[in-house]
Design a protein around this motif. Structure first.
Motif, PDB file in Angstrom:
ATOM      1  N   ARG A  62       0.829  -1.204   0.000  1.00  0.00           N
ATOM      2  CA  ARG A  62       0.000   0.000   0.000  1.00  0.00           C
ATOM      3  C   ARG A  62       0.864   1.256   0.000  1.00  0.00           C
ATOM      4  NH1 ARG A  62      -2.487  -4.026  -0.113  1.00  0.00           N
ATOM      5  NH2 ARG A  62      -4.710  -4.321  -0.014  1.00  0.00           N
ATOM      6  N   LYS A  63       1.955   1.224   0.771  1.00  0.00           N
ATOM      7  CA  LYS A  63       2.846   2.373   0.855  1.00  0.00           C
ATOM      8  C   LYS A  63       3.492   2.654  -0.500  1.00  0.00           C
ATOM      9  CE  LYS A  63       6.706   4.227   3.556  1.00  0.00           C
ATOM     10  NZ  LYS A  63       6.326   5.569   3.216  1.00  0.00           N
ATOM     11  N   GLU A  64       3.975   1.603  -1.159  1.00  0.00           N
ATOM     12  CA  GLU A  64       4.606   1.778  -2.470  1.00  0.00           C
ATOM     13  C   GLU A  64       3.604   2.318  -3.486  1.00  0.00           C
ATOM     14  OE1 GLU A  64       6.191  -2.122  -3.238  1.00  0.00           O
ATOM     15  OE2 GLU A  64       7.951  -1.770  -1.979  1.00  0.00           O
ATOM     16  N   SER A  65       2.397   1.774  -3.477  1.00  0.00           N
ATOM     17  CA  SER A  65       1.361   2.254  -4.401  1.00  0.00           C
ATOM     18  C   SER A  65       1.006   3.704  -4.110  1.00  0.00           C
ATOM     19  CB  SER A  65       0.108   1.391  -4.288  1.00  0.00           C
ATOM     20  OG  SER A  65       0.360   0.081  -4.704  1.00  0.00           O
ATOM     21  N   ALA A  66       0.869   4.039  -2.834  1.00  0.00           N
ATOM     22  CA  ALA A  66       0.532   5.410  -2.447  1.00  0.00           C
ATOM     23  C   ALA A  66       1.617   6.378  -2.911  1.00  0.00           C
ATOM     24  CB  ALA A  66       0.337   5.502  -0.936  1.00  0.00           C
ATOM     25  N   ASP A  67       2.871   5.983  -2.762  1.00  0.00           N
ATOM     26  CA  ASP A  67       3.978   6.841  -3.205  1.00  0.00           C
ATOM     27  C   ASP A  67       3.918   7.074  -4.716  1.00  0.00           C
ATOM     28  OD1 ASP A  67       4.881   7.019  -0.605  1.00  0.00           O
ATOM     29  OD2 ASP A  67       6.473   5.514  -0.859  1.00  0.00           O
ATOM     30  N   ILE A  68       3.615   6.019  -5.463  1.00  0.00           N
ATOM     31  CA  ILE A  68       3.509   6.147  -6.920  1.00  0.00           C
ATOM     32  C   ILE A  68       2.358   7.080  -7.286  1.00  0.00           C
ATOM     33  CG2 ILE A  68       2.906   4.899  -9.042  1.00  0.00           C
ATOM     34  CD1 ILE A  68       4.464   2.480  -7.840  1.00  0.00           C
ATOM     35  N   TYR A  69       1.205   6.901  -6.641  1.00  0.00           N
ATOM     36  CA  TYR A  69       0.054   7.742  -6.939  1.00  0.00           C
ATOM     37  C   TYR A  69       0.324   9.203  -6.585  1.00  0.00           C
ATOM     38  CZ  TYR A  69      -2.661   3.485  -7.690  1.00  0.00           C
ATOM     39  OH  TYR A  69      -3.125   2.298  -8.161  1.00  0.00           O
ATOM     40  N   GLN A  70       1.041   9.409  -5.500  1.00  0.00           N
ATOM     41  CA  GLN A  70       1.359  10.779  -5.098  1.00  0.00           C
ATOM     42  C   GLN A  70       2.304  11.413  -6.126  1.00  0.00           C
ATOM     43  OE1 GLN A  70       3.105  11.184  -1.190  1.00  0.00           O
ATOM     44  NE2 GLN A  70       1.972  13.075  -0.870  1.00  0.00           N
ATOM     45  N   ALA A  71       3.290  10.640  -6.587  1.00  0.00           N
ATOM     46  CA  ALA A  71       4.234  11.154  -7.578  1.00  0.00           C
ATOM     47  C   ALA A  71       3.527  11.471  -8.902  1.00  0.00           C
ATOM     48  CB  ALA A  71       5.343  10.142  -7.818  1.00  0.00           C
ATOM     49  N   GLN A  72       2.482  10.720  -9.217  1.00  0.00           N
ATOM     50  CA  GLN A  72       1.748  10.939 -10.465  1.00  0.00           C
ATOM     51  C   GLN A  72       0.586  11.918 -10.294  1.00  0.00           C
ATOM     52  OE1 GLN A  72       0.622   7.003 -11.729  1.00  0.00           O
ATOM     53  NE2 GLN A  72       2.664   6.545 -12.508  1.00  0.00           N
ATOM     54  N   ASN A  73       0.531  12.547  -9.137  1.00  0.00           N
ATOM     55  CA  ASN A  73      -0.492  13.550  -8.832  1.00  0.00           C
ATOM     56  C   ASN A  73      -1.903  12.975  -8.969  1.00  0.00           C
ATOM     57  OD1 ASN A  73      -1.342  16.027  -7.963  1.00  0.00           O
ATOM     58  ND2 ASN A  73      -1.348  16.940 -10.013  1.00  0.00           N
ATOM     59  N   ARG A  74      -2.124  11.833  -8.301  1.00  0.00           N
ATOM     60  CA  ARG A  74      -3.444  11.192  -8.282  1.00  0.00           C
ATOM     61  C   ARG A  74      -3.927  11.102  -6.844  1.00  0.00           C
ATOM     62  NH1 ARG A  74      -5.359   8.049 -12.524  1.00  0.00           N
ATOM     63  NH2 ARG A  74      -7.234   8.272 -11.269  1.00  0.00           N
ATOM     64  N   GLN A  79      -5.364   8.450  -1.703  1.00  0.00           N
ATOM     65  CA  GLN A  79      -6.167   8.414  -0.480  1.00  0.00           C
ATOM     66  C   GLN A  79      -6.702   7.017  -0.206  1.00  0.00           C
ATOM     67  OE1 GLN A  79      -6.247  11.122   1.554  1.00  0.00           O
ATOM     68  NE2 GLN A  79      -6.980   9.572   2.964  1.00  0.00           N
ATOM     69  N   ILE A  80      -7.105   6.297  -1.246  1.00  0.00           N
ATOM     70  CA  ILE A  80      -7.599   4.930  -1.084  1.00  0.00           C
ATOM     71  C   ILE A  80      -6.514   4.049  -0.476  1.00  0.00           C
ATOM     72  CG2 ILE A  80      -8.278   2.849  -2.358  1.00  0.00           C
ATOM     73  CD1 ILE A  80      -9.758   4.736  -4.326  1.00  0.00           C
ATOM     74  N   GLU A  81      -5.304   4.139  -1.024  1.00  0.00           N
ATOM     75  CA  GLU A  81      -4.188   3.327  -0.522  1.00  0.00           C
ATOM     76  C   GLU A  81      -3.830   3.718   0.911  1.00  0.00           C
ATOM     77  OE1 GLU A  81      -2.896   0.710  -2.072  1.00  0.00           O
ATOM     78  OE2 GLU A  81      -4.068   1.058  -3.887  1.00  0.00           O
ATOM     79  N   ALA A  82      -3.805   5.013   1.193  1.00  0.00           N
ATOM     80  CA  ALA A  82      -3.459   5.490   2.533  1.00  0.00           C
ATOM     81  C   ALA A  82      -4.484   5.026   3.560  1.00  0.00           C
ATOM     82  CB  ALA A  82      -3.354   7.013   2.538  1.00  0.00           C
ATOM     83  N   ASP A  83      -5.762   5.058   3.192  1.00  0.00           N
ATOM     84  CA  ASP A  83      -6.818   4.614   4.107  1.00  0.00           C
ATOM     85  C   ASP A  83      -6.705   3.122   4.402  1.00  0.00           C
ATOM     86  OD1 ASP A  83      -7.829   7.192   4.166  1.00  0.00           O
ATOM     87  OD2 ASP A  83      -9.412   6.800   2.697  1.00  0.00           O
ATOM     88  N   GLU A  84      -6.476   2.327   3.361  1.00  0.00           N
ATOM     89  CA  GLU A  84      -6.323   0.881   3.549  1.00  0.00           C
ATOM     90  C   GLU A  84      -5.095   0.585   4.404  1.00  0.00           C
ATOM     91  OE1 GLU A  84      -6.471  -1.566   0.050  1.00  0.00           O
ATOM     92  OE2 GLU A  84      -8.292  -0.601  -0.669  1.00  0.00           O
ATOM     93  N   MET A  85      -4.010   1.317   4.160  1.00  0.00           N
ATOM     94  CA  MET A  85      -2.787   1.113   4.923  1.00  0.00           C
ATOM     95  C   MET A  85      -3.033   1.382   6.412  1.00  0.00           C
ATOM     96  SD  MET A  85       1.010   2.673   4.142  1.00  0.00           S
ATOM     97  CE  MET A  85       0.487   4.362   4.238  1.00  0.00           C
TER      98      MET A  85
END
Length: 149
Positions: A62-74, A79-85
């Protein structure tokens, strides 16, 4: 009470309370635990250590996915990944902070008799076993390097 039983109960509560975010995280945990239980060579009941390892893996994903989404400005997907984490982390043992890890590793280095970076393997092997579930391996490695340098 086993973790899978607790997760089942919490899923029921989340369904009754219409807590979608919590429900998503709980279903991810249950799915991963059932997969771990049915892996080749696994016994019917999985150990607490295995449960912790599975949860840590889920948090890391979840952390890795969240970092990717943040870098891609999504921010929506982030937020979905951060909430699940957050939901998954609530089922992990309390994590040690950096100062606690440092204190523990100083004692361990003295116990093992490590004097230089060459002895890092000895320290890391013992530290990873003793701190399993309580500290992140990357943080442990950073602190050991710092202390032995």
């Amino acid at each position: 009470m086993s973790l899978i039983t607790k997760i089942d109960q919490d899923i029921k509560q989340a369904m009754l309370g219409k807590q979608e975010v919590k429900l998503r995280g709980l279903r991810a945990i249950k799915s991963a635990l059932l997969l771990a239980r049915t892996e080749k060579g696994a016994s019917e009941e999985i150990s607490e250590e295995t449960e912790t390892r599975v949860l840590q893996k889920l948090v890391k994903q979840r952390k890795e996915s969240a970092d990717i989404y943040q870098a891609q400005n999504r921010p929506d997907l982030y937020q979905i990944e951060a909430d699940e984490m957050e939901v998954i982390e609530s089922y992990l043992p309390k994590q040690m902070d950096r100062s606690e890890i440092e204190t523990y590793l100083k004692e361990l280095i003295g116990r093992v008799g490590a004097t230089s970076v060459k002895d890092m393997g000895k320290v890391m092997g013992t530290a990873n076993k003793e701190l399993a579930g309580k500290a992140d391996g990357k943080t442990i490695s950073e602190v050991v390097k710092q202390l032995l340098a």
